[in-house]
Design a protein around this motif. Structure first.
Motif, PDB file in Angstrom:
ATOM      1  N   ALA A  54       6.720  -0.521   6.262  1.00 46.15           N
ATOM      2  CA  ALA A  54       5.409   0.047   6.602  1.00 46.15           C
ATOM      3  C   ALA A  54       5.481   0.981   7.802  1.00 46.15           C
ATOM      4  N   TYR A  79       4.997  -4.538  -1.373  1.00 45.14           N
ATOM      5  CA  TYR A  79       6.062  -4.631  -0.382  1.00 45.14           C
ATOM      6  C   TYR A  79       7.299  -5.345  -0.937  1.00 45.14           C
ATOM      7  N   TYR A 128      -0.818  -1.268  -3.275  1.00 45.53           N
ATOM      8  CA  TYR A 128       0.467  -1.132  -2.627  1.00 45.53           C
ATOM      9  C   TYR A 128       1.324  -2.353  -2.942  1.00 45.53           C
ATOM     10  N   TYR A 151       3.202   2.738  -2.306  1.00 45.49           N
ATOM     11  CA  TYR A 151       1.742   2.869  -2.266  1.00 45.49           C
ATOM     12  C   TYR A 151       1.261   3.840  -3.342  1.00 45.49           C
ATOM     13  N   TYR A 153       8.298  -0.818   0.869  1.00 41.78           N
ATOM     14  CA  TYR A 153       6.878  -0.583   0.607  1.00 41.78           C
ATOM     15  C   TYR A 153       6.696   0.621  -0.309  1.00 41.78           C
ATOM     16  N   TYR A 205      -1.711  -1.097   9.578  1.00 41.96           N
ATOM     17  CA  TYR A 205      -0.578  -2.028   9.563  1.00 41.96           C
ATOM     18  C   TYR A 205      -0.404  -2.468   8.117  1.00 41.96           C
ATOM     19  N   GLN A 206       0.697  -2.185   7.512  1.00 42.86           N
ATOM     20  CA  GLN A 206       0.960  -2.363   6.077  1.00 42.86           C
ATOM     21  C   GLN A 206       0.168  -1.340   5.260  1.00 42.86           C
ATOM     22  N   ASN A 207      -1.175  -1.402   5.380  1.00 42.64           N
ATOM     23  CA  ASN A 207      -1.999  -0.360   4.762  1.00 42.64           C
ATOM     24  C   ASN A 207      -2.129   0.797   5.722  1.00 42.64           C
ATOM     25  N   PHE A 208      -2.206   2.008   5.188  1.00 37.86           N
ATOM     26  CA  PHE A 208      -2.456   3.173   6.022  1.00 37.86           C
ATOM     27  C   PHE A 208      -3.811   3.750   5.645  1.00 37.86           C
ATOM     28  N   GLN A 249       0.341   7.880  12.385  1.00 35.04           N
ATOM     29  CA  GLN A 249       1.166   8.986  11.905  1.00 35.04           C
ATOM     30  C   GLN A 249       0.311  10.228  11.716  1.00 35.04           C
ATOM     31  N   GLN A 286       0.645   1.272  13.589  1.00 32.01           N
ATOM     32  CA  GLN A 286       1.202   2.546  13.150  1.00 32.01           C
ATOM     33  C   GLN A 286       0.185   3.667  13.339  1.00 32.01           C
TER      34      GLN A 286
END
Lengths: 111, 106
Positions: free
Chosen positions: A97, A50, A48, A33, A31, B91-94, B33, B31
């Motif tokens: 991710a 992947y 982004y 971004y 990944y 999830y995938q994107n933050f 963080q 996720q």
């Protein structure tokens, strides 16, 4: 420690000009971004990816294109830079991710 | 998209005091963080803690997923802890909160 390198560190561009921001990571992360940071808005996701040769839109993709020609490289392209795109841009990478590793940022000023 | 709210927006502590930072998010995510942004702008991951309690050094994070909240406790603060603490989830994107600006005075 994951290494994410951005270039340039800072750039001044003219309105209507083309700007390319580059990001390179050496840790084989899948990944990658692009975020922008503005006072009052925090970090917002632009694009982004992947997998190489594929990109996805984030929350604020308008006015930006992204390119991921290889696992290691991810570019952000402003075809027609505008004043509103003045910001600090951060690239990040992660494995599946999970933990994000950020580059040092690029300060872009559009005049 | 995910909404992430952090509180307080700023905090001033005397060196040695403890800090408690809060992060609330609008929907469950895989996720969670915590990041530290230095006054110079660099971003560093502190903890990844999608659920439960996690410790590292003077930092303790507790995430209650079903209540969509996480906290970061900093014990015995030092002047070098000054900076902005960001919470991110997704999830995938933050998605990031706007952060808590911490100032530790000697």
């Amino acid at each position: 420690e994951a290494a994410v390198t951005q270039s340039p560190r800072s750039k001044v561009a003219v309105t209507g000009g083309k700007v390319t921001l580059s990001c390179h990571q050496t840790n084989n992360h899948d990944y990658m971004y692009w975020y922008r940071q503005d006072t009052g808005h925090g970090l917002r996701l632009i694009h982004y990816s992947y997998v190489a040769d594929s990109t996805e839109k984030g929350d604020i993709p308008d006015g930006y294109k992204a390119s991921r020609p290889s696992q290691e490289n991810f570019s952000l392209i402003l075809e027609l830079a505008s004043l509103s795109q003045t910001a600090v841009y951060f690239c990040a990478s992660s494995v599946s991710a999970e933990t994000l590793y950020f580059g040092s940022g690029t300060r872009l000023t559009v005049l | 998209g995910q909404q992430v709210q952090q509180s307080p927006s700023s905090l001033v502590l005397q060196e040695g005091e403890n800090a408690e930072l809060q992060c609330n998010f609008s929907s469950t995510a895989t996720q969670l963080q915590w990041f530290y942004q230095s006054p110079g702008g660099s971003l560093v991951s502190l903890l990844s803690n999608p659920s439960g309690t996690k410790h590292t050094g003077r930092l303790t994070s507790t995430t209650v997923t079903k209540e969509r909240r996480s906290s970061l406790h900093i014990s015995s603060s030092q002047t070098t802890d000054s900076g902005t603490y960001l919470c991110a989830t997704g999830y995938q994107n933050f998605y990031f909160g706007k952060g808590t600006s911490l100032t530790v005075i000697p």
